[in-house]
Design a protein around this motif. Structure first.
Motif, mmCIF file in Angstrom:
data_model
loop_
_atom_site.group_PDB
_atom_site.id
_atom_site.type_symbol
_atom_site.label_atom_id
_atom_site.label_comp_id
_atom_site.label_asym_id
_atom_site.label_seq_id
_atom_site.Cartn_x
_atom_site.Cartn_y
_atom_site.Cartn_z
ATOM 1 N N ASN A 1 0.819 -1.223 0.000
ATOM 2 C CA ASN A 1 0.000 0.000 0.000
ATOM 3 C C ASN A 1 0.849 1.268 0.000
ATOM 4 O OD1 ASN A 1 -2.587 -1.303 0.073
ATOM 5 N ND2 ASN A 1 -2.214 -1.781 2.231
ATOM 6 N N ARG A 2 1.930 1.229 -0.753
ATOM 7 C CA ARG A 2 2.814 2.391 -0.853
ATOM 8 C C ARG A 2 2.283 3.351 -1.913
ATOM 9 N NH1 ARG A 2 8.035 0.789 1.204
ATOM 10 N NH2 ARG A 2 8.926 2.653 0.239
ATOM 11 N N ASN A 3 2.691 4.618 -1.783
ATOM 12 C CA ASN A 3 2.116 5.633 -2.662
ATOM 13 C C ASN A 3 3.159 6.402 -3.466
ATOM 14 O OD1 ASN A 3 -0.320 6.862 -3.585
ATOM 15 N ND2 ASN A 3 0.220 8.708 -2.429
ATOM 16 N N GLU A 4 4.373 5.846 -3.615
ATOM 17 C CA GLU A 4 5.372 6.548 -4.408
ATOM 18 C C GLU A 4 4.924 6.704 -5.863
ATOM 19 O OE1 GLU A 4 8.060 4.768 -1.175
ATOM 20 O OE2 GLU A 4 6.166 4.281 -2.161
ATOM 21 N N ALA A 5 5.244 7.844 -6.453
ATOM 22 C CA ALA A 5 5.022 8.022 -7.888
ATOM 23 C C ALA A 5 6.051 7.171 -8.627
ATOM 24 C CB ALA A 5 5.170 9.492 -8.273
ATOM 25 N N VAL A 6 5.648 6.546 -9.733
ATOM 26 C CA VAL A 6 6.554 5.672 -10.480
ATOM 27 C C VAL A 6 6.534 6.049 -11.957
ATOM 28 C CG1 VAL A 6 7.116 3.312 -11.152
ATOM 29 C CG2 VAL A 6 6.170 3.756 -8.875
ATOM 30 N N VAL A 7 7.731 6.332 -12.481
ATOM 31 C CA VAL A 7 7.891 6.558 -13.912
ATOM 32 C C VAL A 7 8.758 5.436 -14.462
ATOM 33 C CG1 VAL A 7 8.771 8.091 -15.712
ATOM 34 C CG2 VAL A 7 7.690 9.062 -13.663
ATOM 35 N N ILE A 8 8.204 4.633 -15.359
ATOM 36 C CA ILE A 8 8.975 3.560 -15.992
ATOM 37 C C ILE A 8 9.852 4.166 -17.089
ATOM 38 C CG2 ILE A 8 8.827 1.521 -17.482
ATOM 39 C CD1 ILE A 8 6.352 0.665 -15.971
ATOM 40 N N ILE A 9 11.139 3.788 -17.074
ATOM 41 C CA ILE A 9 12.057 4.197 -18.141
ATOM 42 C C ILE A 9 12.574 2.907 -18.781
ATOM 43 C CG2 ILE A 9 12.703 6.457 -17.245
ATOM 44 C CD1 ILE A 9 15.102 5.166 -15.880
ATOM 45 N N SER A 10 12.228 2.672 -20.033
ATOM 46 C CA SER A 10 12.529 1.373 -20.629
ATOM 47 C C SER A 10 12.787 1.476 -22.124
ATOM 48 C CB SER A 10 11.359 0.411 -20.378
ATOM 49 O OG SER A 10 11.584 -0.827 -21.014
ATOM 50 N N ALA A 11 13.632 0.581 -22.600
ATOM 51 C CA ALA A 11 13.870 0.488 -24.047
ATOM 52 C C ALA A 11 12.726 -0.252 -24.735
ATOM 53 C CB ALA A 11 15.193 -0.226 -24.315
ATOM 54 N N ARG A 12 11.911 -0.929 -23.969
ATOM 55 C CA ARG A 12 10.768 -1.633 -24.545
ATOM 56 C C ARG A 12 9.679 -0.638 -24.919
ATOM 57 N NH1 ARG A 12 9.731 -6.442 -20.119
ATOM 58 N NH2 ARG A 12 11.919 -7.066 -19.786
ATOM 59 N N ASN A 13 9.280 -0.670 -26.154
ATOM 60 C CA ASN A 13 8.256 0.282 -26.594
ATOM 61 C C ASN A 13 6.978 -0.406 -27.069
ATOM 62 O OD1 ASN A 13 9.095 -0.808 -28.976
ATOM 63 N ND2 ASN A 13 9.795 1.104 -29.912
ATOM 64 N N SER A 14 6.821 -1.669 -26.695
ATOM 65 C CA SER A 14 5.605 -2.379 -27.120
ATOM 66 C C SER A 14 4.402 -1.880 -26.337
ATOM 67 C CB SER A 14 5.761 -3.888 -26.907
ATOM 68 O OG SER A 14 5.678 -4.219 -25.543
ATOM 69 N N ILE B 1 0.929 -0.929 -21.394
ATOM 70 C CA ILE B 1 -0.373 -1.162 -20.757
ATOM 71 C C ILE B 1 -0.197 -1.920 -19.453
ATOM 72 C CG2 ILE B 1 -2.542 -2.423 -20.976
ATOM 73 C CD1 ILE B 1 -2.542 -1.731 -23.937
ATOM 74 N N LYS B 2 0.672 -2.940 -19.464
ATOM 75 C CA LYS B 2 0.897 -3.715 -18.244
ATOM 76 C C LYS B 2 1.439 -2.827 -17.129
ATOM 77 C CE LYS B 2 3.362 -7.701 -16.324
ATOM 78 N NZ LYS B 2 4.256 -8.839 -16.610
ATOM 79 N N ALA C 1 2.175 1.902 -12.417
ATOM 80 C CA ALA C 1 3.050 2.982 -12.873
ATOM 81 C C ALA C 1 2.210 4.211 -13.225
ATOM 82 C CB ALA C 1 3.871 2.541 -14.078
ATOM 83 N N ASP C 2 2.801 5.379 -13.033
ATOM 84 C CA ASP C 2 2.090 6.622 -13.323
ATOM 85 C C ASP C 2 2.440 7.184 -14.694
ATOM 86 O OD1 ASP C 2 0.792 7.227 -10.574
ATOM 87 O OD2 ASP C 2 2.878 6.788 -10.087
ATOM 88 N N ASP C 3 3.585 6.786 -15.229
ATOM 89 C CA ASP C 3 3.995 7.257 -16.546
ATOM 90 C C ASP C 3 4.980 6.246 -17.128
ATOM 91 O OD1 ASP C 3 4.250 8.788 -18.812
ATOM 92 O OD2 ASP C 3 5.019 10.571 -17.792
ATOM 93 N N TYR C 4 5.164 6.302 -18.436
ATOM 94 C CA TYR C 4 6.046 5.355 -19.138
ATOM 95 C C TYR C 4 6.823 6.142 -20.178
ATOM 96 C CZ TYR C 4 7.318 0.770 -21.177
ATOM 97 O OH TYR C 4 7.993 -0.354 -21.623
ATOM 98 N N LEU C 5 8.147 6.177 -20.038
ATOM 99 C CA LEU C 5 8.998 6.923 -20.959
ATOM 100 C C LEU C 5 9.949 5.952 -21.651
ATOM 101 C CD1 LEU C 5 9.790 9.736 -22.006
ATOM 102 C CD2 LEU C 5 11.375 9.920 -20.081
#
Length: 225
Positions: free
Chosen positions: A70-83, A88-89, A95-99
Motif C-alpha cells: 500500500n505504498r504511494n510513491e510516484a513511479v515513472v517507468i524508463i525502458s527500451a521496450r516500446n511495445s 499497458i501492463k 506505474a504513473d507514466d512510461y517513458l
C-alpha cells in the motif's frame, strides 16, 4: 524530491543521478531488483524511476511490491521496450507514466515533476494551504500574498510537511527524506532543528500561523489548522 533510480545501465544511471542532483534533489540508485526491494523496505521515496529489464528479474515486481505494501510513491517507468503490451501492463499495475529510451533528461525531469505533483498534491502548478501559496514550477512561496525567500532545503521541507500535514513525522524520517544517505555523516539531528527553526521563523515573520509543532521525543507535526 527524494528519488530512487532503478536502472542496470551504469552510465545512464549516473547521468540521471547527476542531472537530478544538480537540481538539488536527493537521489539514491541501484542496478538490480533485489537491491531495489531492500531499499524500498527500508526507506520511502517521492518518486521511483524504474527500468523493467533488470538483470535479476522484471522491474514489474517493484510495482507489485508497492501495491502489496500500500505504498504511494510516484513511479515513472524508463525502458527500451516500446511495445504497447508492456506500456499497458506497467500502467495497469501501478506505474504513473512510461517513458521510452532514449530520452532527453529535461523531458524525464518534466515527467517526474508532473507525476509527483499530480500524485501528491492533486494539483497542476500551484499548491494552496490556507495563507501559504506555493508555485510548484517556479519553486516560490508566498504567505498572505507576500513572497518569502526560502533556501532549497527549507522549500523542500515545507513541501514535505504540507504533503504529510496532520501526521507526526519522526526526526529520522525527516532526515532520510531530506538528506538520504548523507544523514549517516551526522552524529545527531541538530542539523534538522536548524533548518526547521529557520523555516518556522520565516513563516512567522510573514504573519503565517504557527503550524509547525514539536512533538517531544519524537519529531514534528504540521498542524492542519
Amino acid at each position: 524530491m527524494k528519488l530512487l533510480i532503478i536502472e542496470d545501465e551504469q552510465g545512464l544511471r549516473d547521468n540521471i543521478t547527476n542531472y537530478f542532483n544538480e537540481e538539488s534533489d536527493i537521489c539514491e540508485s541501484c542496478g538490480c531488483l533485489n537491491t531495489a526491494i531492500e531499499k524500498l523496505s527500508a526507506y520511502e521515496y517521492d518518486c521511483i524511476l524504474l527500468d523493467i529489464g533488470l538483470p535479476d528479474g522484471e522491474g514489474f515486481a517493484v510495482l507489485d511490491y508497492l501495491r502489496e505494501k500500500n505504498r504511494n510513491e510516484a513511479v515513472v517507468i524508463i525502458s527500451a521496450r516500446n511495445s504497447l503490451d508492456d506500456k499497458i501492463k506497467g500502467l495497469n499495475i501501478g506505474a504513473d507514466d512510461y517513458l521510452t529510451k532514449p530520452f532527453h533528461l529535461a523531458e524525464l525531469k518534466a515527467r517526474v515533476v508532473a507525476t509527483y505533483r499530480r500524485k501528491t498534491f492533486n494539483t497542476n502548478n500551484k499548491l494552496i494551504f490556507n495563507e501559504i501559496a506555493i508555485n510548484l514550477l517556479g519553486r516560490t512561496v508566498e504567505v498572505n500574498q507576500i513572497r518569502i525567500v526560502l533556501t532549497r532545503k527549507e522549500y523542500d521541507m515545507l513541501l514535505y510537511f504540507i504533503a504529510n500535514k496532520g501526521k507526526v513525522i519522526s526526526k529520522t524520517a525527516i532526515a532520510e527524506h531530506m538528506w538520504g544517505d548523507e544523514m549517516d555523516m551526522h552524529d545527531n539531528f541538530d542539523f534538522i532543528y536548524t533548518h526547521i527553526k529557520n523555516l518556522r521563523k520565516k513563516l512567522l515573520d510573514a504573519n503565517c500561523k504557527d503550524y509547525l509543532k514539536s512533538i517531544y521525543g519524537i519529531g514534528y507535526k504540521f498542524m492542519t489548522e
